[in-house]
Enzyme design. Structure first.
Site, PDB file in Angstrom:
ATOM      1  N   HIS A  47      -9.629   4.132  -3.087  1.00  0.00           N
ATOM      2  CA  HIS A  47      -9.086   4.235  -1.734  1.00  0.00           C
ATOM      3  C   HIS A  47     -10.108   4.917  -0.839  1.00  0.00           C
ATOM      4  O   HIS A  47     -10.971   5.652  -1.302  1.00  0.00           O
ATOM      5  CB  HIS A  47      -7.798   5.066  -1.727  1.00  0.00           C
ATOM      6  CG  HIS A  47      -6.605   4.332  -2.218  1.00  0.00           C
ATOM      7  ND1 HIS A  47      -5.483   4.113  -1.442  1.00  0.00           N
ATOM      8  CD2 HIS A  47      -6.342   3.749  -3.406  1.00  0.00           C
ATOM      9  CE1 HIS A  47      -4.581   3.446  -2.135  1.00  0.00           C
ATOM     10  NE2 HIS A  47      -5.081   3.213  -3.337  1.00  0.00           N
ATOM     11  N   GLY A  48      -9.978   4.695   0.479  1.00  0.00           N
ATOM     12  CA  GLY A  48     -10.808   5.418   1.434  1.00  0.00           C
ATOM     13  C   GLY A  48     -12.286   5.165   1.265  1.00  0.00           C
ATOM     14  O   GLY A  48     -13.092   6.086   1.296  1.00  0.00           O
ATOM     15  N   GLU A  61      -4.320   7.550   7.877  1.00  0.00           N
ATOM     16  CA  GLU A  61      -4.054   6.119   7.824  1.00  0.00           C
ATOM     17  C   GLU A  61      -2.564   5.876   7.949  1.00  0.00           C
ATOM     18  O   GLU A  61      -1.745   6.522   7.292  1.00  0.00           O
ATOM     19  CB  GLU A  61      -4.582   5.494   6.521  1.00  0.00           C
ATOM     20  CG  GLU A  61      -4.381   3.973   6.474  1.00  0.00           C
ATOM     21  CD  GLU A  61      -4.930   3.345   5.202  1.00  0.00           C
ATOM     22  OE1 GLU A  61      -5.801   2.475   5.324  1.00  0.00           O
ATOM     23  OE2 GLU A  61      -4.506   3.732   4.110  1.00  0.00           O
ATOM     24  N   HIS A  97      -9.818   8.291   4.060  1.00  0.00           N
ATOM     25  CA  HIS A  97      -9.495   7.150   4.913  1.00  0.00           C
ATOM     26  C   HIS A  97     -10.237   7.270   6.240  1.00  0.00           C
ATOM     27  O   HIS A  97     -10.386   8.360   6.790  1.00  0.00           O
ATOM     28  CB  HIS A  97      -7.988   7.102   5.205  1.00  0.00           C
ATOM     29  CG  HIS A  97      -7.174   6.657   4.038  1.00  0.00           C
ATOM     30  ND1 HIS A  97      -6.025   7.295   3.643  1.00  0.00           N
ATOM     31  CD2 HIS A  97      -7.325   5.625   3.165  1.00  0.00           C
ATOM     32  CE1 HIS A  97      -5.501   6.684   2.597  1.00  0.00           C
ATOM     33  NE2 HIS A  97      -6.287   5.674   2.287  1.00  0.00           N
ATOM     34  N   SER A 111     -14.262   3.151   3.260  1.00  0.00           N
ATOM     35  CA  SER A 111     -14.996   2.748   4.462  1.00  0.00           C
ATOM     36  C   SER A 111     -16.168   3.691   4.719  1.00  0.00           C
ATOM     37  O   SER A 111     -16.016   4.910   4.698  1.00  0.00           O
ATOM     38  CB  SER A 111     -14.070   2.756   5.679  1.00  0.00           C
ATOM     39  OG  SER A 111     -13.035   1.810   5.523  1.00  0.00           O
ATOM     40  N   ASP A 146       0.829  -1.196   0.000  1.00  0.00           N
ATOM     41  CA  ASP A 146       0.000   0.000   0.000  1.00  0.00           C
ATOM     42  C   ASP A 146       0.870   1.255   0.000  1.00  0.00           C
ATOM     43  O   ASP A 146       2.084   1.182  -0.176  1.00  0.00           O
ATOM     44  CB  ASP A 146      -0.927  -0.062   1.221  1.00  0.00           C
ATOM     45  CG  ASP A 146      -2.194   0.766   1.062  1.00  0.00           C
ATOM     46  OD1 ASP A 146      -2.421   1.302  -0.032  1.00  0.00           O
ATOM     47  OD2 ASP A 146      -2.952   0.867   2.044  1.00  0.00           O
ATOM     48  N   HIS A 147       0.258   2.387   0.252  1.00  0.00           N
ATOM     49  CA  HIS A 147       0.874   3.722   0.160  1.00  0.00           C
ATOM     50  C   HIS A 147       2.378   3.737   0.464  1.00  0.00           C
ATOM     51  O   HIS A 147       2.808   3.361   1.544  1.00  0.00           O
ATOM     52  CB  HIS A 147       0.184   4.690   1.123  1.00  0.00           C
ATOM     53  CG  HIS A 147      -1.231   4.965   0.774  1.00  0.00           C
ATOM     54  ND1 HIS A 147      -1.622   5.994  -0.055  1.00  0.00           N
ATOM     55  CD2 HIS A 147      -2.373   4.323   1.133  1.00  0.00           C
ATOM     56  CE1 HIS A 147      -2.941   5.984  -0.180  1.00  0.00           C
ATOM     57  NE2 HIS A 147      -3.418   4.988   0.527  1.00  0.00           N
ATOM     58  N   ASP A 188      -9.445  -1.391   4.961  1.00  0.00           N
ATOM     59  CA  ASP A 188      -8.567  -1.428   6.132  1.00  0.00           C
ATOM     60  C   ASP A 188      -9.335  -1.077   7.398  1.00  0.00           C
ATOM     61  O   ASP A 188      -9.430  -1.874   8.325  1.00  0.00           O
ATOM     62  CB  ASP A 188      -7.384  -0.466   5.933  1.00  0.00           C
ATOM     63  CG  ASP A 188      -6.302  -0.622   7.006  1.00  0.00           C
ATOM     64  OD1 ASP A 188      -6.328  -1.631   7.731  1.00  0.00           O
ATOM     65  OD2 ASP A 188      -5.430   0.252   7.096  1.00  0.00           O
ATOM     66  N   THR A 189      -9.933   0.091   7.427  1.00  0.00           N
ATOM     67  CA  THR A 189     -10.636   0.551   8.630  1.00  0.00           C
ATOM     68  C   THR A 189     -11.705  -0.450   9.068  1.00  0.00           C
ATOM     69  O   THR A 189     -11.808  -0.790  10.254  1.00  0.00           O
ATOM     70  CB  THR A 189     -11.283   1.925   8.376  1.00  0.00           C
ATOM     71  OG1 THR A 189     -10.264   2.851   7.990  1.00  0.00           O
ATOM     72  CG2 THR A 189     -11.984   2.440   9.605  1.00  0.00           C
ATOM     73  N   ASN A 241      -9.676  -0.690  -1.707  1.00  0.00           N
ATOM     74  CA  ASN A 241      -8.927  -0.920  -0.484  1.00  0.00           C
ATOM     75  C   ASN A 241      -9.848  -1.022   0.724  1.00  0.00           C
ATOM     76  O   ASN A 241     -10.816  -0.268   0.846  1.00  0.00           O
ATOM     77  CB  ASN A 241      -7.910   0.202  -0.261  1.00  0.00           C
ATOM     78  CG  ASN A 241      -6.709   0.089  -1.171  1.00  0.00           C
ATOM     79  OD1 ASN A 241      -6.712  -0.666  -2.137  1.00  0.00           O
ATOM     80  ND2 ASN A 241      -5.677   0.844  -0.867  1.00  0.00           N
ATOM     81  N   ASP A 281       2.959   6.267  -3.853  1.00  0.00           N
ATOM     82  CA  ASP A 281       2.061   7.392  -3.596  1.00  0.00           C
ATOM     83  C   ASP A 281       2.864   8.683  -3.477  1.00  0.00           C
ATOM     84  O   ASP A 281       3.375   9.013  -2.402  1.00  0.00           O
ATOM     85  CB  ASP A 281       1.264   7.128  -2.311  1.00  0.00           C
ATOM     86  CG  ASP A 281       0.331   8.283  -1.966  1.00  0.00           C
ATOM     87  OD1 ASP A 281       0.265   9.245  -2.752  1.00  0.00           O
ATOM     88  OD2 ASP A 281      -0.326   8.211  -0.905  1.00  0.00           O
TER      89      ASP A 281
END
Length: 369
Positions: A254-255, A168, A212, A257, A95-96, A278-279, A276, A130
């Site tokens: 991305h982001g 993040e 994010h 959530s 990732d990033h 994650d959260t 993506n 990124d």
């Protein structure tokens, strides 16, 4: 290599996106693989620099990103070993990677080049670079250099354009200017014109209001139509050379959530092939542990002594496998929703997963978690 490109093209052509889940442990990886098999679908497993360092062990020095490099490589071998057992295709990604973290990617790229020499394929499938906080000219020049090197071993580059808001993995963009959260078609075309002559093995994480983390409703305003405007803009420039579907760019989300499912699926229709996660899985993993502790609280206060008697042992309750399995199970259930939202179910034709055989609990007997 080509198999990965075929998979991503299949997603684009068939209107689904592949969930890309950030992992920090072998337990998290196993939950992802279990969910992928349960949903009869491919998955992307990815590591951030901080997650890679944690995987390697926080007791190790991370000077020159050595722990993060070793941790990501260790995670990659775990994924490769276990994905074969689960029988699902996995894209291995990082990732990033901001400019200051490029030595981390350099170490992983060297590992993939060595692996390629021995096995004819890279250790990792792809890496994200990124440089969205740098001037676009510098972003593109560095990405071009890496894409040229990636393409020699069949690796894909994910680049970011514009900024994903929120916070993040230690990167805080909560106060970023609003206009920076939305990419322009002209900028996305710059990326296309700069990278396509080198290789088509790249994806673009364009900004369309992504943030994010999870925020209250109304605080995040996604504009997926930015993506289709960019596709149309580039297709018009390509003229007769434009692809038949008029989607020359493969996008990454991305982001996501807390996003409305309608926004997610609209973005997929505009060429998003990866989202993506994650959260939401961080929370699901913790929630599994939290609920386990709540259920068995009175058995988890001492090594000996519980409601069944002062001399009763509690080992089978505080065995780490019990709480971790509860976390995995809760995460698998949360990922079911992700696969459904991304329309990424029943892709592989493997049918329903069989019930696992010979599943032994802890030495003193497993709990029904």
């Amino acid at each position: 290599g080509q198999a990965m490109l075929d998979l991503l093209d299949h997603a684009k052509e068939n209107g689904y996106a592949i969930p890309a889940v950030n992992c920090v442990s072998s337990s998290g990886i196993n939950a992802c693989l279990e969910a992928a098999r349960k949903n009869d679908a491919p998955i992307i497993i990815q590591f951030s620099s901080g997650g890679s360092q944690f995987y390697g062990g926080k007791g190790l020095s991370n000077k020159n990103y050595s722990a993060a490099i070793a941790g990501a490589i260790s995670g990659a071998f775990h994924v490769r070993t276990m994905a074969e057992q689960y029988g699902v295709p996995v894209i291995l990604h990082t990732d990033h990677c901001a400019k200051k973290l490029l030595p981390w990617i350099d170490g992983l790229l060297e590992a993939s080049e060595n692996y390629y020499q021995m096995n004819g394929e890279p250790l990792f499938s792809s890496h994200m670079i990124d440089l969205s906080e740098e001037p676009i000219e510098e972003n593109l020049e560095i990405c071009k250099d890496y894409l040229a090197r990636f393409s020699k071993v069949g690796m894909l580059l994910e680049m970011e354009l514009g900024i994903t808001g929120g916070e993040e993995d230690g990167v805080n963009n909560e106060d970023v200017a609003l206009e920076d959260l939305y990419s322009k078609p002209e900028e996305i075309n710059q990326v296309y014109e700069a990278l396509s002559p080198i290789s088509h093995m790249y994806t673009v994480a364009a900004a369309f209001g992504n943030v994010h983390g999870v925020y209250s409703p109304g605080n995040v305003r996604l504009e997926p139509k930015i993506l289709t405007r960019a596709q149309a803009y580039i297709s018009e420039k390509l003229g007769d050379k434009a692809p038949a579907d008029k989607k020359p760019v493969s996008f990454v989300f991305h982001g996501g959530s807390g996003s409305d499912v309608s926004d997610i699926q609209e973005a997929i229709g505009y060429g998003v092939i990866k989202m993506n996660i994650d959260t939401d899985t961080q929370w699901s993993y913790w929630e599994g542990i939290k609920n386990f502790e709540k259920k068995w609280h009175d058995y988890l206060q001492e090594q000996i002594g519980n409601p069944e008697g002062a001399d009763k042992p509690n080992k089978k309750y505080y065995d780490p496998r019990e709480a971790l399995r509860a976390a995995e199970t809760n995460t698998v259930n949360r990922l079911d929703q992700c696969f459904a939202d991304l329309k990424c179910t029943n892709i592989l034709g493997l049918g329903a997963a069989e019930e696992a055989d010979n599943v032994l609990g802890p030495r003193r007997g497993g709990l029904p978690v």
